[in-house]
Design a protein around this motif. Structure first.
Motif, PDB file in Angstrom:
ATOM      1  N   GLY A 136      59.653  38.375  46.095  1.00 50.86           N
ATOM      2  CA  GLY A 136      60.307  37.503  45.120  1.00 50.86           C
ATOM      3  C   GLY A 136      61.234  38.315  44.218  1.00 50.86           C
ATOM      4  O   GLY A 136      60.946  39.471  43.965  1.00 50.86           O
ATOM      5  N   TYR A 137      62.509  37.662  43.899  1.00 52.62           N
ATOM      6  CA  TYR A 137      63.324  38.491  43.461  1.00 52.62           C
ATOM      7  C   TYR A 137      63.817  37.813  42.231  1.00 52.62           C
ATOM      8  O   TYR A 137      65.085  37.345  42.103  1.00 52.62           O
ATOM      9  N   VAL A 140      54.323  44.403  46.490  1.00 57.97           N
ATOM     10  CA  VAL A 140      54.421  44.035  45.154  1.00 57.97           C
ATOM     11  C   VAL A 140      54.703  42.353  45.134  1.00 57.97           C
ATOM     12  O   VAL A 140      55.582  42.078  45.601  1.00 57.97           O
ATOM     13  N   ILE A 141      54.056  41.645  44.597  1.00 59.15           N
ATOM     14  CA  ILE A 141      53.945  40.179  44.721  1.00 59.15           C
ATOM     15  C   ILE A 141      54.299  39.534  43.151  1.00 59.15           C
ATOM     16  O   ILE A 141      53.879  39.944  42.340  1.00 59.15           O
ATOM     17  N   ASN A 142      55.290  39.093  43.054  1.00 58.95           N
ATOM     18  CA  ASN A 142      56.135  38.580  41.950  1.00 58.95           C
ATOM     19  C   ASN A 142      56.383  37.057  41.889  1.00 58.95           C
ATOM     20  O   ASN A 142      57.219  36.572  41.316  1.00 58.95           O
ATOM     21  N   THR A 143      55.616  36.229  42.842  1.00 61.06           N
ATOM     22  CA  THR A 143      55.812  34.868  43.091  1.00 61.06           C
ATOM     23  C   THR A 143      54.913  33.937  42.164  1.00 61.06           C
ATOM     24  O   THR A 143      54.314  34.674  40.967  1.00 61.06           O
ATOM     25  N   ILE A 144      55.218  32.773  42.314  1.00 57.83           N
ATOM     26  CA  ILE A 144      54.151  31.942  41.370  1.00 57.83           C
ATOM     27  C   ILE A 144      52.786  32.031  41.498  1.00 57.83           C
ATOM     28  O   ILE A 144      52.320  32.361  42.459  1.00 57.83           O
ATOM     29  N   PRO A 145      51.955  31.763  40.425  1.00 59.61           N
ATOM     30  CA  PRO A 145      50.506  31.981  40.435  1.00 59.61           C
ATOM     31  C   PRO A 145      49.515  31.498  41.620  1.00 59.61           C
ATOM     32  O   PRO A 145      48.774  31.874  42.177  1.00 59.61           O
ATOM     33  N   ALA A 146      50.217  30.191  42.045  1.00 59.43           N
ATOM     34  CA  ALA A 146      49.535  29.446  42.840  1.00 59.43           C
ATOM     35  C   ALA A 146      49.663  30.028  44.355  1.00 59.43           C
ATOM     36  O   ALA A 146      48.620  29.568  45.261  1.00 59.43           O
ATOM     37  N   SER A 147      50.613  30.901  44.588  1.00 59.90           N
ATOM     38  CA  SER A 147      50.736  31.554  45.707  1.00 59.90           C
ATOM     39  C   SER A 147      50.305  33.061  45.927  1.00 59.90           C
ATOM     40  O   SER A 147      50.320  33.462  46.832  1.00 59.90           O
ATOM     41  N   HIS A 148      49.766  33.268  44.761  1.00 62.08           N
ATOM     42  CA  HIS A 148      49.345  34.980  44.693  1.00 62.08           C
ATOM     43  C   HIS A 148      48.036  35.105  45.980  1.00 62.08           C
ATOM     44  O   HIS A 148      47.917  36.090  46.397  1.00 62.08           O
ATOM     45  N   PHE A 149      47.051  34.260  45.954  1.00 63.81           N
ATOM     46  CA  PHE A 149      46.123  34.261  46.581  1.00 63.81           C
ATOM     47  C   PHE A 149      46.577  34.560  48.322  1.00 63.81           C
ATOM     48  O   PHE A 149      46.242  35.593  48.944  1.00 63.81           O
ATOM     49  N   GLU A 150      47.326  33.489  48.824  1.00 65.17           N
ATOM     50  CA  GLU A 150      47.686  33.476  50.156  1.00 65.17           C
ATOM     51  C   GLU A 150      48.379  34.794  50.357  1.00 65.17           C
ATOM     52  O   GLU A 150      48.641  35.389  51.453  1.00 65.17           O
ATOM     53  N   GLU A 156      51.440  40.530  40.437  1.00 64.26           N
ATOM     54  CA  GLU A 156      51.443  40.093  38.969  1.00 64.26           C
ATOM     55  C   GLU A 156      50.272  39.137  38.477  1.00 64.26           C
ATOM     56  O   GLU A 156      49.730  38.511  39.355  1.00 64.26           O
ATOM     57  N   LYS A 157      50.305  39.284  37.069  1.00 71.38           N
ATOM     58  CA  LYS A 157      49.171  38.359  36.501  1.00 71.38           C
ATOM     59  C   LYS A 157      49.694  37.019  36.271  1.00 71.38           C
ATOM     60  O   LYS A 157      50.887  36.874  36.608  1.00 71.38           O
ATOM     61  N   PRO A 158      48.952  36.001  36.563  1.00 73.09           N
ATOM     62  CA  PRO A 158      47.438  35.927  36.739  1.00 73.09           C
ATOM     63  C   PRO A 158      47.056  36.408  38.116  1.00 73.09           C
ATOM     64  O   PRO A 158      47.811  36.125  38.939  1.00 73.09           O
ATOM     65  N   PHE A 159      45.994  37.307  38.580  1.00 74.00           N
ATOM     66  CA  PHE A 159      45.836  37.841  39.625  1.00 74.00           C
ATOM     67  C   PHE A 159      45.688  36.415  40.662  1.00 74.00           C
ATOM     68  O   PHE A 159      46.278  36.211  41.550  1.00 74.00           O
ATOM     69  N   THR A 160      44.738  35.444  40.340  1.00 73.65           N
ATOM     70  CA  THR A 160      44.609  34.273  41.223  1.00 73.65           C
ATOM     71  C   THR A 160      44.546  33.245  40.330  1.00 73.65           C
ATOM     72  O   THR A 160      44.389  33.473  39.096  1.00 73.65           O
ATOM     73  N   VAL A 161      44.094  31.937  40.997  1.00 71.97           N
ATOM     74  CA  VAL A 161      43.938  30.695  40.165  1.00 71.97           C
ATOM     75  C   VAL A 161      42.526  30.540  39.765  1.00 71.97           C
ATOM     76  O   VAL A 161      42.196  29.914  38.544  1.00 71.97           O
ATOM     77  N   THR A 162      41.756  31.135  40.734  1.00 75.82           N
ATOM     78  CA  THR A 162      40.132  30.892  40.406  1.00 75.82           C
ATOM     79  C   THR A 162      39.460  32.368  40.662  1.00 75.82           C
ATOM     80  O   THR A 162      40.138  33.262  41.439  1.00 75.82           O
ATOM     81  N   SER A 163      38.362  32.179  40.004  1.00 78.69           N
ATOM     82  CA  SER A 163      37.783  33.724  40.347  1.00 78.69           C
ATOM     83  C   SER A 163      37.008  33.830  41.851  1.00 78.69           C
ATOM     84  O   SER A 163      37.031  35.019  42.216  1.00 78.69           O
ATOM     85  N   GLU A 164      36.850  32.843  42.437  1.00 76.44           N
ATOM     86  CA  GLU A 164      36.213  32.691  43.829  1.00 76.44           C
ATOM     87  C   GLU A 164      37.685  33.246  44.683  1.00 76.44           C
ATOM     88  O   GLU A 164      37.148  34.264  45.531  1.00 76.44           O
ATOM     89  N   LYS A 210      57.420  27.330  35.297  1.00 74.92           N
ATOM     90  CA  LYS A 210      56.483  27.578  34.074  1.00 74.92           C
ATOM     91  C   LYS A 210      56.493  26.190  33.198  1.00 74.92           C
ATOM     92  O   LYS A 210      55.727  26.320  32.449  1.00 74.92           O
ATOM     93  N   THR A 211      57.551  25.459  33.565  1.00 73.74           N
ATOM     94  CA  THR A 211      57.757  24.021  32.736  1.00 73.74           C
ATOM     95  C   THR A 211      56.952  23.046  33.447  1.00 73.74           C
ATOM     96  O   THR A 211      56.968  21.991  32.906  1.00 73.74           O
ATOM     97  N   LYS A 212      56.121  23.252  34.470  1.00 72.96           N
ATOM     98  CA  LYS A 212      55.516  22.213  35.314  1.00 72.96           C
ATOM     99  C   LYS A 212      54.153  22.379  35.304  1.00 72.96           C
ATOM    100  O   LYS A 212      53.520  23.787  35.130  1.00 72.96           O
ATOM    101  N   PRO A 213      53.351  21.448  35.301  1.00 71.81           N
ATOM    102  CA  PRO A 213      51.731  21.644  35.264  1.00 71.81           C
ATOM    103  C   PRO A 213      51.154  22.148  36.781  1.00 71.81           C
ATOM    104  O   PRO A 213      50.611  21.282  37.252  1.00 71.81           O
ATOM    105  N   LEU A 214      51.297  23.393  36.897  1.00 73.13           N
ATOM    106  CA  LEU A 214      51.139  23.882  38.338  1.00 73.13           C
ATOM    107  C   LEU A 214      49.589  24.765  37.977  1.00 73.13           C
ATOM    108  O   LEU A 214      49.418  25.198  36.896  1.00 73.13           O
ATOM    109  N   PRO A 215      48.678  24.904  39.280  1.00 71.48           N
ATOM    110  CA  PRO A 215      47.735  25.880  38.998  1.00 71.48           C
ATOM    111  C   PRO A 215      48.175  27.161  38.687  1.00 71.48           C
ATOM    112  O   PRO A 215      49.036  27.776  39.339  1.00 71.48           O
ATOM    113  N   GLY A 216      47.371  27.758  37.723  1.00 75.98           N
ATOM    114  CA  GLY A 216      47.628  29.058  37.351  1.00 75.98           C
ATOM    115  C   GLY A 216      49.108  29.150  36.307  1.00 75.98           C
ATOM    116  O   GLY A 216      49.278  30.285  36.072  1.00 75.98           O
ATOM    117  N   GLY A 217      49.338  27.780  35.762  1.00 67.39           N
ATOM    118  CA  GLY A 217      50.263  27.681  34.451  1.00 67.39           C
ATOM    119  C   GLY A 217      49.778  27.807  33.380  1.00 67.39           C
ATOM    120  O   GLY A 217      48.724  27.508  33.167  1.00 67.39           O
TER     121      GLY A 217
END
Length: 289
Positions: A12-13, A73-83, A98-106, A169-176
């Motif tokens: 991510g850039y 180093v991962i700087n992408t949208i939160p929903a992509s962090h896990f994969e 980057e925070k948030p780490f993941t969308v769910t604790s699982e 950040k303007t859209k209702p995405l998981p982790g947003g």
């Protein structure tokens, strides 16, 4: 002298990579900015032009197969962090996400298990633990200057009542939303100082009059401790203050009040780096009381 230099690849850039990560990587003796994953460079935003000599990858899958990459180093949208974290760990890379780490604790538990089983470092980039005002406050609490603390307020309030346009950040995405964005910094700081709370009361929603996408732009979280401490976390977008409150901490022996955000973000945006004269030093008129 460092014993080893680690090659760092960034996925991510955007602003986070340019402001919060690359300047610090460049002044860390143990790190070498080695590669950047940028899927769609443009004439105005091209990592290879900004950092000639680095490797530029179009996909994360190609990058992790590079045996010379040590740290991702991962700087992408939160929903992509896990994969992306799992991909890097499966190729035996150390990971900073980057925070948030993941969308769910699982998802978080899964990644931690992979890292432990493979003896790899995995960490979340909670950079606000090194804000100068937070370090000052930590020192006061450790020294017992305020006595037994009963109320702790931490704020990231801004006045941005207009409807934002564009960007994830303007859209209702998981982790947003506000609690995953700025709220994660504030909650983390409370956790660092006082540990896990015994009870939580949380409110999320929108303060903006026009919010067609339905994004939760604001949050208030009350962290209750059996010791009697109540920690209040607030991040709002309708706060027309000249001096925005940052901390208000009250104890049996004294209180601490601080306005304005830490100066390091603005300094990094202006091109300063750690080690430059004045970096991380706030003006005296912004000191806490």
């Amino acid at each position: 002298m460092v014993s080893k230099t680690y090659n760092v690849a960034i996925i991510g850039y955007g602003m986070s990579a340019k402001v919060f990560h690359i300047p610090l990587i460049q002044v860390t003796p143990a790190f070498n900015l080695y590669a950047i994953v940028q899927r769609n460079p443009t004439a105005e935003n091209d990592a290879s032009k900004d950092h000639p000599g680095i490797k530029l990858y179009r996909s994360s899958e190609d990058m992790v197969q590079d045996p010379d990459v040590d740290v991702v180093v991962i700087n992408t949208i939160p929903a992509s962090h896990f994969e992306l974290c799992r991909l890097a760990l499966e190729y035996y890379k150390y990971v900073i996400v980057e925070k948030p780490f993941t969308v769910t604790s699982e998802e978080a538990d899964d990644l931690i298990n992979i890292a432990v089983n493979r003896d790899l470092f995995l960490t979340v980039y909670q950079n606000r633990r090194w804000d100068t005002d937070f370090l000052t406050l930590s020192k006061l609490l450790k020294a017992g200057t305020l006595g037994r603390v009963v109320e702790f307020e931490t704020h990231f309030d801004r006045h941005r009542p207009e409807t934002p346009s564009g960007g994830w950040k303007t859209k209702p995405l998981p982790g947003g939303g506000g609690i995953y964005d700025l709220g994660t910094h504030l909650i983390d700081q409370v956790y660092v100082l006082f540990g896990l709370p015994d009870r939580i009361t949380g409110f999320v929603g929108s303060q903006r009059e026009r919010n067609p996408e339905g994004v939760d732009d604001s949050c208030t979280v009350l962290l209750h401790y059996d010791s009697g401490l109540l920690a209040t976390v607030k991040a709002g977008v309708v706060s027309p203050e000249v001096n925005q409150l940052r901390y208000w901490v009250r104890g049996e022996k004294g209180s601490y009040k601080k306005f304005h955000l830490d100066c390091q973000e603005d300094q990094l945006k202006a091109g300063k780096k750690p080690g430059d004269a004045g970096f991380g030093i706030e003006p005296k008129d912004r000191a806490g009381t």
